[in-house]
Design a protein around this motif. Sequence first.
Motif, PDB file in Angstrom:
ATOM      1  N   GLU A 122      -7.451 -11.194   3.209  1.00  0.00           N
ATOM      2  CA  GLU A 122      -7.720 -12.568   2.746  1.00  0.00           C
ATOM      3  C   GLU A 122      -8.525 -12.393   1.138  1.00  0.00           C
ATOM      4  OE1 GLU A 122      -9.689 -12.887   5.942  1.00  0.00           O
ATOM      5  OE2 GLU A 122      -8.489 -13.061   7.423  1.00  0.00           O
ATOM      6  N   LYS A 123      -8.913 -11.166   0.040  1.00  0.00           N
ATOM      7  CA  LYS A 123      -9.276 -10.372  -1.005  1.00  0.00           C
ATOM      8  C   LYS A 123     -10.937 -11.132  -0.875  1.00  0.00           C
ATOM      9  CE  LYS A 123      -5.640 -12.080  -4.034  1.00  0.00           C
ATOM     10  NZ  LYS A 123      -4.516 -11.226  -4.439  1.00  0.00           N
TER      11      LYS A 123
ATOM     12  N   THR B  53      -8.924  -3.875   9.589  1.00  0.00           N
ATOM     13  CA  THR B  53     -10.065  -4.537   9.179  1.00  0.00           C
ATOM     14  C   THR B  53     -10.084  -4.542   7.735  1.00  0.00           C
ATOM     15  OG1 THR B  53     -11.151  -4.239  10.942  1.00  0.00           O
ATOM     16  CG2 THR B  53     -12.202  -4.485   9.292  1.00  0.00           C
ATOM     17  N   VAL B  54      -9.883  -2.991   7.384  1.00  0.00           N
ATOM     18  CA  VAL B  54      -9.455  -2.969   5.968  1.00  0.00           C
ATOM     19  C   VAL B  54      -8.228  -4.238   5.450  1.00  0.00           C
ATOM     20  CG1 VAL B  54      -8.968  -1.825   4.177  1.00  0.00           C
ATOM     21  CG2 VAL B  54     -10.169  -1.151   5.590  1.00  0.00           C
ATOM     22  N   GLN B  55      -7.101  -3.858   6.045  1.00  0.00           N
ATOM     23  CA  GLN B  55      -6.415  -4.613   5.783  1.00  0.00           C
ATOM     24  C   GLN B  55      -6.510  -5.993   5.874  1.00  0.00           C
ATOM     25  OE1 GLN B  55      -3.113  -2.611   8.086  1.00  0.00           O
ATOM     26  NE2 GLN B  55      -2.156  -1.377   6.003  1.00  0.00           N
TER      27      GLN B  55
ATOM     28  N   LEU C 267      -8.871   0.228  -4.415  1.00  0.00           N
ATOM     29  CA  LEU C 267     -10.672   0.272  -3.426  1.00  0.00           C
ATOM     30  C   LEU C 267      -9.814   0.446  -1.880  1.00  0.00           C
ATOM     31  CD1 LEU C 267     -12.659   2.580  -2.902  1.00  0.00           C
ATOM     32  CD2 LEU C 267     -14.273   0.221  -2.967  1.00  0.00           C
ATOM     33  N   LEU C 268      -9.636  -0.943  -1.870  1.00  0.00           N
ATOM     34  CA  LEU C 268      -9.638  -1.327  -0.515  1.00  0.00           C
ATOM     35  C   LEU C 268      -8.002  -0.878   0.033  1.00  0.00           C
ATOM     36  CD1 LEU C 268     -10.651  -4.485  -0.011  1.00  0.00           C
ATOM     37  CD2 LEU C 268     -11.826  -2.859   1.193  1.00  0.00           C
ATOM     38  N   GLU C 269      -6.943  -0.170  -0.994  1.00  0.00           N
ATOM     39  CA  GLU C 269      -5.488  -0.423  -0.043  1.00  0.00           C
ATOM     40  C   GLU C 269      -5.784   1.792  -0.337  1.00  0.00           C
ATOM     41  OE1 GLU C 269      -2.180  -1.378  -3.848  1.00  0.00           O
ATOM     42  OE2 GLU C 269      -2.755  -3.663  -3.211  1.00  0.00           O
TER      43      GLU C 269
END
Length: 146
Positions: free
Chosen positions: A59-60, A52-54, A6-8
């Motif tokens: 940092e999981k 921010t998302v990266q 999702l974050l990717e």
Amino acid sequence: MKVQELLEKIAWQENELYNLYKLGETFAVYETPRLAEHFNWLASEELRHRNTVQTFIKEKTLENSAVIDHLDALSLEPYLTDERVEPEDLEDLILEALIREKHSYELYQKLSEILDGSLSQIFRMMSQEELKHAYRLKIMYETVHR
């Protein structure tokens, strides 16, 4: 879908918006020069969101968060189906950006409701920024559409 996936996807979408706004800046230089600075600002905002998302990915940060329990309920289809676009002019570009900003706003708003504490606040802030972007785009559209 896993949280990292999702974050990717979110980082990819933020990067797509960044690219769209940089293209808008180029279009504006030739079509409506006074809008170039607005596109540059929007691009910098999306770059900040992507970074921010990266950071969350690296940092999981969301790995053991409440998001895991809600991934299926997020209704991510509109957001996740946005693909790379090739607008033909400034008007098309702005309309596409408005759709993407709406999708980002809705996703970040949902994430802010699921998460607690500072993560909730970060996604709430990002959702509000997406609203500001959409408002600015609407004003820019009126400038181009006249």
